[in-house]
Design a protein around this motif. Structure first.
Motif: not given
Length: 244
Positions: A165-192
């Motif tokens: 998964f690639s996550l950006g500040p725009s995605m993480l600005a929403s509660e849904k985005g942060r909730t999804l991010a919290s359930r993603m494996p830490r070793d499979r995340i990159l920023t975008e």
């Protein structure tokens, strides 16, 4: 810093943005929306070892550019990265869904035949269909779902299928985005950044704006920003090792 999904070629002055990425030492995946844009976009990375260019055919353009699939296959040996590809379930694109499926299916097949690629994938309102396609082509490569916005059930399925998964500040600005991010494996995340499409403070996001995602991810992971950055860099090293 890592920007694993941005459209360098779509900024008003893409050469200036590329130079700034180089000056800041960013690791960048510069994605394209059509195969015909590949050559010019790849030239932006000339002399920049940390910028890689993805060969793409965006789902929102599939109905207009499906004739470029032959060109896509011709260019595929030139890169280990493919993107932006995928499916879009937006109602304005409903009439073009068959073309989207045709394009995405053929791209995944081409990637499998080429030995697999690193894939930056669009799945807006289409996560289940994207995952169905990936399940049918497990050897297409390593799928990275950019700005994932599906359901919790779809997220669990994506994780089971080995997606990143690639996550950006725009995605993480929403509660849904942060909730999804919290359930993603830490070793499979990159920023975008998803710049220049993503917006921050009423302007187009720049690749270096990925730095604004760092404190948000650190908070989600309940750790300091330095450890968060080291985890993301370790993830990038793992991914690039898989891609080599």
């Amino acid at each position: 810093m890592i920007d694993f999904h941005c459209h360098l070629d779509l900024y008003p002055d893409p050469h200036a943005i590329a130079r700034e990425c180089l000056a800041r030492g960013l690791y960048v995946l510069s994605v394209t929306t059509t195969p015909s844009a590949w050559e010019g976009t790849a030239a932006l990375a000339s002399g920049a070892a940390r910028i890689r260019t993805g060969l793409g055919l965006h789902p929102q353009l599939a109905h207009q550019r499906k004739a470029e699939l032959d060109l896509f296959e011709q260019l595929l040996p030139e890169t280990r990265y493919v993107g932006e590809i995928g499916l879009d379930g937006g109602p304005e694109l409903k009439a073009h869904w068959p073309d989207q499926l045709l394009v995405f299916t053929r791209i995944l097949s081409a990637c499998r035949n080429a030995g697999g690629r690193t894939l930056s994938i669009h799945s807006r309102r289409a996560a289940t269909a994207v995952l169905d396609s990936l399940e049918q082509e497990p050897d297409a490569g390593t799928p990275i779902l950019h700005w994932f916005s599906g359901t919790q059930r779809e997220l669990l399925r994506a994780i089971d299928l080995g997606c990143w998964f690639s996550l950006g500040p725009s995605m993480l600005a929403s509660e849904k985005g942060r909730t999804l991010a919290s359930r993603m494996p830490r070793d499979r995340i990159l920023t975008e950044s998803d710049g220049p499409f993503a917006q921050l403070d009423g302007r187009a996001a720049f690749p270096w704006d990925v730095n604004r995602a760092m404190p948000l991810i650190a908070k989600i992971w309940n750790q300091n920003e330095s450890d968060t950055e080291q985890q993301l860099l370790a993830n990038l090293r793992l991914l690039t090792t898989k891609s080599s």
